[in-house]
Motif scaffolding. Structure first.
Motif, PDB file in Angstrom:
ATOM      1  N   GLU A 211      -2.789 -15.677  -6.640  1.00  0.00           N
ATOM      2  CA  GLU A 211      -3.699 -16.627  -6.008  1.00  0.00           C
ATOM      3  C   GLU A 211      -2.932 -17.673  -5.203  1.00  0.00           C
ATOM      4  O   GLU A 211      -3.363 -18.075  -4.118  1.00  0.00           O
ATOM      5  CB  GLU A 211      -4.563 -17.303  -7.072  1.00  0.00           C
ATOM      6  CG  GLU A 211      -5.564 -16.379  -7.741  1.00  0.00           C
ATOM      7  CD  GLU A 211      -6.451 -17.108  -8.732  1.00  0.00           C
ATOM      8  OE1 GLU A 211      -6.177 -18.301  -9.016  1.00  0.00           O
ATOM      9  OE2 GLU A 211      -7.415 -16.495  -9.219  1.00  0.00           O
ATOM     10  N   THR A 212      -1.799 -18.119  -5.737  1.00  0.00           N
ATOM     11  CA  THR A 212      -0.971 -19.084  -5.005  1.00  0.00           C
ATOM     12  C   THR A 212      -0.468 -18.485  -3.705  1.00  0.00           C
ATOM     13  O   THR A 212      -0.494 -19.139  -2.657  1.00  0.00           O
ATOM     14  CB  THR A 212       0.216 -19.542  -5.873  1.00  0.00           C
ATOM     15  OG1 THR A 212      -0.273 -20.094  -7.098  1.00  0.00           O
ATOM     16  CG2 THR A 212       1.059 -20.579  -5.143  1.00  0.00           C
ATOM     17  N   GLU A 213      -0.001 -17.255  -3.770  1.00  0.00           N
ATOM     18  CA  GLU A 213       0.489 -16.579  -2.565  1.00  0.00           C
ATOM     19  C   GLU A 213      -0.638 -16.428  -1.533  1.00  0.00           C
ATOM     20  O   GLU A 213      -0.418 -16.600  -0.326  1.00  0.00           O
ATOM     21  CB  GLU A 213       1.059 -15.203  -2.917  1.00  0.00           C
ATOM     22  CG  GLU A 213       2.257 -15.212  -3.843  1.00  0.00           C
ATOM     23  CD  GLU A 213       3.539 -15.660  -3.175  1.00  0.00           C
ATOM     24  OE1 GLU A 213       3.593 -15.674  -1.929  1.00  0.00           O
ATOM     25  OE2 GLU A 213       4.496 -16.001  -3.908  1.00  0.00           O
ATOM     26  N   ALA A 214      -1.832 -16.106  -1.990  1.00  0.00           N
ATOM     27  CA  ALA A 214      -2.968 -15.947  -1.071  1.00  0.00           C
ATOM     28  C   ALA A 214      -3.301 -17.278  -0.398  1.00  0.00           C
ATOM     29  O   ALA A 214      -3.561 -17.328   0.814  1.00  0.00           O
ATOM     30  CB  ALA A 214      -4.179 -15.405  -1.822  1.00  0.00           C
ATOM     31  N   LEU A 215      -3.287 -18.371  -1.148  1.00  0.00           N
ATOM     32  CA  LEU A 215      -3.548 -19.687  -0.561  1.00  0.00           C
ATOM     33  C   LEU A 215      -2.464 -20.068   0.434  1.00  0.00           C
ATOM     34  O   LEU A 215      -2.743 -20.683   1.474  1.00  0.00           O
ATOM     35  CB  LEU A 215      -3.648 -20.738  -1.672  1.00  0.00           C
ATOM     36  CG  LEU A 215      -4.927 -20.698  -2.521  1.00  0.00           C
ATOM     37  CD1 LEU A 215      -4.782 -21.598  -3.739  1.00  0.00           C
ATOM     38  CD2 LEU A 215      -6.138 -21.107  -1.692  1.00  0.00           C
ATOM     39  N   ALA A 216      -1.223 -19.717   0.143  1.00  0.00           N
ATOM     40  CA  ALA A 216      -0.133 -19.998   1.088  1.00  0.00           C
ATOM     41  C   ALA A 216      -0.321 -19.234   2.386  1.00  0.00           C
ATOM     42  O   ALA A 216      -0.016 -19.745   3.475  1.00  0.00           O
ATOM     43  CB  ALA A 216       1.213 -19.641   0.454  1.00  0.00           C
ATOM     44  N   GLN A 217      -0.852 -18.023   2.301  1.00  0.00           N
ATOM     45  CA  GLN A 217      -1.143 -17.265   3.512  1.00  0.00           C
ATOM     46  C   GLN A 217      -2.254 -17.932   4.322  1.00  0.00           C
ATOM     47  O   GLN A 217      -2.213 -17.965   5.560  1.00  0.00           O
ATOM     48  CB  GLN A 217      -1.547 -15.836   3.151  1.00  0.00           C
ATOM     49  CG  GLN A 217      -0.412 -14.985   2.604  1.00  0.00           C
ATOM     50  CD  GLN A 217       0.673 -14.748   3.627  1.00  0.00           C
ATOM     51  OE1 GLN A 217       0.408 -14.411   4.777  1.00  0.00           O
ATOM     52  NE2 GLN A 217       1.920 -14.952   3.223  1.00  0.00           N
TER      53      GLN A 217
ATOM     54  N   GLY B 205       6.995  -3.935   6.959  1.00  0.00           N
ATOM     55  CA  GLY B 205       7.712  -2.837   6.337  1.00  0.00           C
ATOM     56  C   GLY B 205       7.974  -2.995   4.857  1.00  0.00           C
ATOM     57  O   GLY B 205       8.496  -2.082   4.208  1.00  0.00           O
ATOM     58  N   ILE B 206       7.631  -4.151   4.287  1.00  0.00           N
ATOM     59  CA  ILE B 206       7.862  -4.383   2.856  1.00  0.00           C
ATOM     60  C   ILE B 206       6.930  -3.492   2.034  1.00  0.00           C
ATOM     61  O   ILE B 206       5.760  -3.301   2.375  1.00  0.00           O
ATOM     62  CB  ILE B 206       7.657  -5.873   2.521  1.00  0.00           C
ATOM     63  CG1 ILE B 206       8.735  -6.722   3.219  1.00  0.00           C
ATOM     64  CG2 ILE B 206       7.700  -6.112   1.013  1.00  0.00           C
ATOM     65  CD1 ILE B 206       8.514  -8.210   3.107  1.00  0.00           C
ATOM     66  N   ASP B 207       7.438  -2.953   0.963  1.00  0.00           N
ATOM     67  CA  ASP B 207       6.672  -2.089   0.066  1.00  0.00           C
ATOM     68  C   ASP B 207       5.353  -2.763  -0.298  1.00  0.00           C
ATOM     69  O   ASP B 207       5.312  -3.914  -0.744  1.00  0.00           O
ATOM     70  CB  ASP B 207       7.504  -1.845  -1.196  1.00  0.00           C
ATOM     71  CG  ASP B 207       6.922  -0.772  -2.102  1.00  0.00           C
ATOM     72  OD1 ASP B 207       5.680  -0.645  -2.159  1.00  0.00           O
ATOM     73  OD2 ASP B 207       7.702  -0.074  -2.775  1.00  0.00           O
ATOM     74  N   SER B 208       4.257  -2.035  -0.127  1.00  0.00           N
ATOM     75  CA  SER B 208       2.934  -2.614  -0.368  1.00  0.00           C
ATOM     76  C   SER B 208       2.747  -3.043  -1.819  1.00  0.00           C
ATOM     77  O   SER B 208       1.886  -3.886  -2.116  1.00  0.00           O
ATOM     78  CB  SER B 208       1.842  -1.616   0.026  1.00  0.00           C
ATOM     79  OG  SER B 208       1.939  -0.430  -0.745  1.00  0.00           O
ATOM     80  N   ALA B 209       3.541  -2.509  -2.736  1.00  0.00           N
ATOM     81  CA  ALA B 209       3.448  -2.920  -4.133  1.00  0.00           C
ATOM     82  C   ALA B 209       3.834  -4.388  -4.311  1.00  0.00           C
ATOM     83  O   ALA B 209       3.475  -5.005  -5.325  1.00  0.00           O
ATOM     84  CB  ALA B 209       4.353  -2.045  -4.999  1.00  0.00           C
ATOM     85  N   HIS B 210       4.547  -4.942  -3.338  1.00  0.00           N
ATOM     86  CA  HIS B 210       4.987  -6.334  -3.426  1.00  0.00           C
ATOM     87  C   HIS B 210       4.035  -7.321  -2.745  1.00  0.00           C
ATOM     88  O   HIS B 210       4.292  -8.533  -2.778  1.00  0.00           O
ATOM     89  CB  HIS B 210       6.373  -6.484  -2.793  1.00  0.00           C
ATOM     90  CG  HIS B 210       7.443  -5.655  -3.432  1.00  0.00           C
ATOM     91  ND1 HIS B 210       7.491  -5.401  -4.777  1.00  0.00           N
ATOM     92  CD2 HIS B 210       8.541  -5.030  -2.892  1.00  0.00           C
ATOM     93  CE1 HIS B 210       8.553  -4.650  -5.048  1.00  0.00           C
ATOM     94  NE2 HIS B 210       9.194  -4.421  -3.928  1.00  0.00           N
ATOM     95  N   PHE B 211       2.961  -6.838  -2.105  1.00  0.00           N
ATOM     96  CA  PHE B 211       2.068  -7.736  -1.385  1.00  0.00           C
ATOM     97  C   PHE B 211       1.525  -8.819  -2.319  1.00  0.00           C
ATOM     98  O   PHE B 211       1.153  -8.553  -3.472  1.00  0.00           O
ATOM     99  CB  PHE B 211       0.904  -6.978  -0.762  1.00  0.00           C
ATOM    100  CG  PHE B 211       1.281  -6.115   0.414  1.00  0.00           C
ATOM    101  CD1 PHE B 211       2.576  -6.116   0.928  1.00  0.00           C
ATOM    102  CD2 PHE B 211       0.342  -5.296   1.023  1.00  0.00           C
ATOM    103  CE1 PHE B 211       2.919  -5.322   2.005  1.00  0.00           C
ATOM    104  CE2 PHE B 211       0.677  -4.492   2.104  1.00  0.00           C
ATOM    105  CZ  PHE B 211       1.969  -4.500   2.591  1.00  0.00           C
ATOM    106  N   LEU B 212       1.459 -10.054  -1.799  1.00  0.00           N
ATOM    107  CA  LEU B 212       0.962 -11.219  -2.537  1.00  0.00           C
ATOM    108  C   LEU B 212       1.709 -11.444  -3.842  1.00  0.00           C
ATOM    109  O   LEU B 212       1.143 -11.893  -4.852  1.00  0.00           O
ATOM    110  CB  LEU B 212      -0.541 -11.119  -2.768  1.00  0.00           C
ATOM    111  CG  LEU B 212      -1.416 -11.198  -1.506  1.00  0.00           C
ATOM    112  CD1 LEU B 212      -2.894 -11.077  -1.861  1.00  0.00           C
ATOM    113  CD2 LEU B 212      -1.164 -12.477  -0.732  1.00  0.00           C
ATOM    114  N   THR B 213       3.001 -11.114  -3.823  1.00  0.00           N
ATOM    115  CA  THR B 213       3.918 -11.503  -4.890  1.00  0.00           C
ATOM    116  C   THR B 213       5.104 -12.184  -4.224  1.00  0.00           C
ATOM    117  O   THR B 213       5.260 -12.109  -2.991  1.00  0.00           O
ATOM    118  CB  THR B 213       4.431 -10.297  -5.704  1.00  0.00           C
ATOM    119  OG1 THR B 213       5.440  -9.597  -4.945  1.00  0.00           O
ATOM    120  CG2 THR B 213       3.297  -9.343  -6.068  1.00  0.00           C
TER     121      THR B 213
END
Length: 489
Positions: free
Chosen positions: A13-19, A264-272
């Motif tokens: 959630e923090t990462e999403a707010l930062a976006q 290009g970053i692995d999608s498993a890392h999205f919003l982490t």
């Protein structure tokens, strides 16, 4: 595992707010009406207050104490969250909010001052930004060096003394090469007017050639080109000049380097915490290798020459070899973003030294323009003719990015190492580039570096990609070979 799962759910959630906050910044530089600046500053300040509260939430400390990492990915996530938590809780919420509010306001004031060549109109707000960043650096450093504390936010694990040693090794060979090249005859230049519509068409073509995914991004215009976002929404900007289409083309390719790293970053890392580039230096290595070693190569410029002719017709350059020399022309200039490869790092070193002095209190804001102009004259042998060619040319200090500038030259060093390794791995690279196909290079970078995101520390990210420790040698060798053949053969 319960502590780790709870921690990562909160962090997502923090990462999403930062976006979301990043998107507000993108909008401010591209589409926001000028009259909205005061309200946007309040919005940014309010959102930063929320983010700061989340980044210092005591539950983070509890979760970090009890979380167990089952694998390397989890261990890396914990490393990033712990680093952010420890840094964030040193900064008072009041200061974090005030920084967001003031830098948002300062950005608009800088843009207006730059357009009007008005240093005096910019210095008061810059004084506020500098004072706040000094306060932040003191809080982060807890008695340690203020500048190093800020630098850690952009390039973890690197100190100003390490960068000074690297840049000291760079400078003599760069200056010697520049002096030899500038004494040789200059190549031909473009002539004519290049309409904005054609430039943006070509920018789109080049962005696609270098793998930018427009289903997860967009290309717009801004005063200062930049890339914004990560994961499924990564946006880029460029700018146009009717007399200089290269500015648009290579600003676009540069920002595509940043953007395709994020894409290009692995999608498993999205919003982490791992879903972003390892550092600004590593990020800059991607933008610079796309722009220079690939985009300004003889092979790619040969292809680009044909596309330029298709769109603009005759522009005063006869043939691919002459076009290659024109694109790689070395000439005296004021603007960092327009500087050739030989002189670019000298522009960065000027800023690196000045911003260290500002943050450590050895230089005051009211003295900055004179210090800039004196240093530029000493380094480049010509006086600054107007503020937009000097102190006002870059957006960085207006938005408080002290500690950011040296990552540009560090990125160039990393790019030199990556290019050397890439050439050994891809013997047919020039043949692909000559067809406007950079997919082999992009895939090599994606496999070796980009997909990992923030999994490893910055220097380790590059070392793993190239199979050894990075150094300035490959960059200097590349520059001397390339520009020696262009100018001194």
């Amino acid at each position: 595992m319960t502590a780790y799962s709870d921690l990562m759910a909160f962090q997502r959630e923090t990462e999403a707010l930062a976006q979301v906050m990043g998107r507000l910044g993108w909008d401010q530089e591209t589409m926001m009406p000028s009259g909205a600046a005061a309200q946007r500053a309040e919005e940014m300040g309010a959102l930063e207050t929320v983010l700061h509260a989340r980044r210092t939430d005591q539950r983070l400390g509890d979760w970090l104490e009890h979380a167990v990492a089952p694998d390397d990915v989890a261990a890396a996530n914990l490393r990033h969250i712990r680093r952010s938590f420890e840094r964030s809780r040193r900064v008072p919420a009041r200061l974090a909010s005030e920084l967001a509010r003031v830098t948002s306001r300062a950005q608009g004031i800088w843009a207006e001052a730059r357009a009007n060549e008005d240093v005096a109109g910019f210095l008061p707000i810059l004084s506020e930004v500098v004072a706040l960043r000094r306060e932040e650096g003191a809080a982060l450093g807890e008695g340690a060096d203020v500048y190093d504390a800020l630098l850690e936010g952009y390039e973890p694990g690197t100190t100003s003394s390490e960068l000074t040693a690297m840049f000291t090794a760079l400078r003599p060979r760069l200056v010697a090469l520049r002096d030899r090249v500038l004494s040789a005859p200059e190549p031909a230049q473009l002539t004519g007017i290049f309409p904005e519509e054609g430039q943006m068409i070509l920018a789109d073509v080049c962005a696609r050639a270098f793998g930018y995914d427009f289903t997860r991004g967009r290309l717009d215009k801004a005063v200062h080109p930049f890339s914004s976002g990560s994961g499924l929404d990564v946006r880029i900007t460029t700018r146009t000049n009717p007399a200089d289409p290269f500015n648009c083309i290579y600003s676009t390719i540069h920002e595509v380097g940043h953007a395709t790293y994020e894409q290009g970053i692995d999608s498993a890392h999205f919003l982490t915490p791992l879903g972003q580039g390892a550092s600004m230096g590593v990020h800059e290595s991607q933008s610079r290798i796309y722009e220079n070693q690939l985009g300004r190569s003889r092979a790619f410029t040969g292809w680009l020459y044909g596309r330029m002719r298709d769109i603009f017709g005759d522009f005063g350059i006869d043939g691919e070899d002459a076009f290659y020399r024109a694109i790689n022309r070395v000439s005296p200039g004021f603007i960092r973003t327009e500087a050739d490869e030989v002189q670019y790092n000298l522009h960065v070193l000027l800023r690196f030294d000045l911003e260290q002095a500002l943050m450590r209190g050895d230089l005051q804001v009211q003295e900055l323009e004179a210090a800039w102009n004196d240093r530029f004259l000493a380094d480049f042998g010509r006086p600054v003719d107007r503020p937009s060619h000097g102190l006002l040319q870059d957006v960085h200090w207006s938005v408080g990015l002290f500690g950011y500038f040296p990552t540009y030259s560090l990125g160039n060093v990393y790019a030199g190492c990556l290019h050397d390794a890439m050439r050994r791995a891809l013997p047919d690279l020039d043949g692909d580039l000559a067809r406007g196909d950079a997919s082999g290079a992009v895939q090599w970078l994606r496999d070796r570096l980009q997909r990992h995101g923030g999994l490893r520390e910055p220097r380790d990210t590059v070392a793993d990609a190239i199979g050894g420790g990075p150094s300035e040698g490959p960059l200097l060798d590349y520059l001397e070979t390339k520009f020696g053949s262009l100018y001194l053969a």
